[in-house]
Design an enzyme around this catalytic site. Structure first.
Site, PDB file in Angstrom:
ATOM      1  N   HIS A 193       0.803  -1.226   0.000  1.00 32.64           N
ATOM      2  CA  HIS A 193       0.000   0.000   0.000  1.00 32.64           C
ATOM      3  C   HIS A 193       0.838   1.280   0.000  1.00 32.64           C
ATOM      4  O   HIS A 193       0.302   2.377  -0.245  1.00 32.64           O
ATOM      5  CB  HIS A 193      -0.985  -0.004   1.179  1.00 32.64           C
ATOM      6  CG  HIS A 193      -2.294   0.644   0.866  1.00 32.64           C
ATOM      7  ND1 HIS A 193      -3.445   0.417   1.577  1.00 32.64           N
ATOM      8  CD2 HIS A 193      -2.631   1.543  -0.110  1.00 32.64           C
ATOM      9  CE1 HIS A 193      -4.433   1.145   1.055  1.00 32.64           C
ATOM     10  NE2 HIS A 193      -3.965   1.841   0.032  1.00 32.64           N
ATOM     11  N   ASP A 200     -10.174  -0.229   3.493  1.00 36.51           N
ATOM     12  CA  ASP A 200      -9.038  -0.860   4.182  1.00 36.51           C
ATOM     13  C   ASP A 200      -9.469  -1.309   5.574  1.00 36.51           C
ATOM     14  O   ASP A 200     -10.315  -0.674   6.211  1.00 36.51           O
ATOM     15  CB  ASP A 200      -7.911   0.183   4.305  1.00 36.51           C
ATOM     16  CG  ASP A 200      -6.524  -0.433   4.442  1.00 36.51           C
ATOM     17  OD1 ASP A 200      -6.409  -1.523   5.014  1.00 36.51           O
ATOM     18  OD2 ASP A 200      -5.568   0.209   3.983  1.00 36.51           O
ATOM     19  N   ASP A 230      -3.576   3.143   8.045  1.00 39.76           N
ATOM     20  CA  ASP A 230      -2.362   3.517   7.297  1.00 39.76           C
ATOM     21  C   ASP A 230      -1.961   4.962   7.569  1.00 39.76           C
ATOM     22  O   ASP A 230      -1.587   5.716   6.663  1.00 39.76           O
ATOM     23  CB  ASP A 230      -2.555   3.244   5.795  1.00 39.76           C
ATOM     24  CG  ASP A 230      -2.674   1.754   5.506  1.00 39.76           C
ATOM     25  OD1 ASP A 230      -2.372   0.938   6.400  1.00 39.76           O
ATOM     26  OD2 ASP A 230      -3.086   1.396   4.383  1.00 39.76           O
ATOM     27  N   HIS A 280       3.963   0.501   4.423  1.00 43.06           N
ATOM     28  CA  HIS A 280       2.575   0.315   3.940  1.00 43.06           C
ATOM     29  C   HIS A 280       1.540   0.687   5.007  1.00 43.06           C
ATOM     30  O   HIS A 280       0.367   0.849   4.674  1.00 43.06           O
ATOM     31  CB  HIS A 280       2.339  -1.102   3.384  1.00 43.06           C
ATOM     32  CG  HIS A 280       2.216  -2.189   4.410  1.00 43.06           C
ATOM     33  ND1 HIS A 280       1.626  -3.405   4.139  1.00 43.06           N
ATOM     34  CD2 HIS A 280       2.622  -2.256   5.700  1.00 43.06           C
ATOM     35  CE1 HIS A 280       1.669  -4.167   5.223  1.00 43.06           C
ATOM     36  NE2 HIS A 280       2.265  -3.517   6.162  1.00 43.06           N
ATOM     37  N   ASP A 320      -7.455  -1.657  -0.687  1.00 38.91           N
ATOM     38  CA  ASP A 320      -6.539  -2.609  -0.051  1.00 38.91           C
ATOM     39  C   ASP A 320      -7.340  -3.902   0.126  1.00 38.91           C
ATOM     40  O   ASP A 320      -8.404  -3.892   0.764  1.00 38.91           O
ATOM     41  CB  ASP A 320      -6.111  -2.015   1.305  1.00 38.91           C
ATOM     42  CG  ASP A 320      -5.148  -2.898   2.072  1.00 38.91           C
ATOM     43  OD1 ASP A 320      -5.182  -4.128   1.911  1.00 38.91           O
ATOM     44  OD2 ASP A 320      -4.373  -2.329   2.875  1.00 38.91           O
ATOM     45  N   ASP A 326      -7.072  -6.317   1.968  1.00 35.68           N
ATOM     46  CA  ASP A 326      -7.357  -6.780   3.335  1.00 35.68           C
ATOM     47  C   ASP A 326      -8.581  -6.087   3.934  1.00 35.68           C
ATOM     48  O   ASP A 326      -8.977  -6.374   5.065  1.00 35.68           O
ATOM     49  CB  ASP A 326      -6.122  -6.679   4.242  1.00 35.68           C
ATOM     50  CG  ASP A 326      -5.676  -5.265   4.565  1.00 35.68           C
ATOM     51  OD1 ASP A 326      -6.520  -4.356   4.692  1.00 35.68           O
ATOM     52  OD2 ASP A 326      -4.442  -5.063   4.721  1.00 35.68           O
TER      53      ASP A 326
END
Ligand SMILES: NC(=[NH2+])NCCC[C@H](N)C(=O)O
Ligand SMILES: [Mn+2]
Ligand SMILES: [Mn+2]
Length: 306
Positions: free
Chosen positions: A104, A126, A130, A143, A229, A231
């Site tokens: 990321h 996400d 972040d 990331h 993202d 995840d």
């Protein structure tokens, strides 16, 4: 087919704690990205991959910002500077930059490139915020820091990313957060960022949440960057990621989210740029996470069941 989507591979793994995410771009291409985009009614042109600094030169701790911890920061800056130029040139050419990560941290390049000539909003799909800095990061993995870097929090080596960009934190909305470090929580509270967590999705449904996120990202801006993202999804659905977190969105919720985004934005081409990141084929099961990444991207550009 009026819209040209330029695919830019950014096979970078310097920002992640697990190797393998550098194979993301080829796994997503192999999963049928270009076909899906064509079926969505846009014209994909594949620019190939950005070159990465050589692995032999790996030194995670070279050039640490004073008192901070940001592994491979020099390599990441080099990649993101080139990616930023490529994304900006793509926008200047009237095309849509679609960046395939990679971890990321590549979003530092895509966001700054997309925001070079525009006031940009962003939607951040996400599990994670972040928003760490080299000073606050528990892991040192960049990331976990791209939004901090582009919004001007913390000290990141040589490049000052924030002043050069038209991205204001009041135009950034998270969707689906569920793993936030303590210092990120403090920063989130102090900031003007908008955060929709998994419990907002539980309570209100994903489409309503996406509509609110879009309202935040479009208010007073020229367009919106989408950062996806993988995840963000539940690890049962998207196992091929380096930092999985239980309790993410389902397959249907993910498609519903991006279809809503597409429906609400296609008429006036509100979306300006996108990155699809954190697909790690080594950790994946039969390429299903890359396949999902390709499908969700097609949904974003308007692919429908009927
Ligand atoms: N893009 C990601 N997968 N980020 C994960 C970040 C995890 C954790 N918050 C960290 O900073 O290390
Ligand atoms: Mn994440
Ligand atoms: Mn992320």
């Amino acid at each position: 087919m009026d819209r040209t989507v330029r695919i830019i591979g950014a096979p970078m793994d310097y920002g992640a704690n697990r190797r393998g995410v550098d194979m993301g771009p080829s796994a997503i291409r192999y999963a049928g990205l270009a076909d899906g985009l064509e079926r969505a009614g846009v014209e994909p042109i594949d620019d190939g991959d950005l070159s990465m600094p050589r692995a032999e030169e790996r030194d995670p701790d070279a050039d640490q910002p004073h008192g901070g911890n940001a592994k491979f920061l020099r390599e990441i800056e080099d990649v993101c500077r080139r990616l930023c130029d490529r994304v900006a040139a793509t926008r200047a050419n009237g095309e849509f930059p679609l960046v395939l990560g990679g971890d990321h941290a590549v979003a530092i390049g895509s966001l700054t490139g997309s925001a070079r000539e525009a006031d940009l909003g962003a939607i951040w799909f996400d599990a994670h915020a972040d928003l760490n800095t080299p000073e606050t990061s528990p892991s040192g993995n960049v990331h976990g820091m791209p939004l901090a870097a582009v919004l001007g929090y913390g000290t990141f080596g040589e490049t000052e990313w924030a002043p050069a960009t038209g991205l204001d934190e009041s135009s950034v909305a998270y969707v689906g957060l569920r793993s936030i470090d303590e210092r990120e929580r403090d920063l989130l509270e102090e900031s003007e960022l908008t955060a929709y967590t998994m419990s907002d999705i539980d309570q209100r449904g994903v489409s309503a949440v996406v509509e609110d996120a879009l309202a935040v990202a479009t208010d007073g801006t020229d367009g919106v960057h989408v950062s996806l993202d993988l995840d963000w999804l539940d690890p049962k659905t998207a196992p091929g990621v380096g930092t999985p977190v239980r309790g993410g969105v389902t397959y249907r919720e993910a498609h519903a989210a991006l279809e809503t985004l597409s429906r609400r934005t296609e008429a006036d081409e509100v979306l300006r740029s996108m990155d699809v990141v954190e697909v790690n084929p080594i950790l994946d099961e039969a390429n299903e996470t890359a396949t999902l990444a390709a499908e969700l991207t097609a949904s974003t550009f308007g692919k429908r069941i009927l």
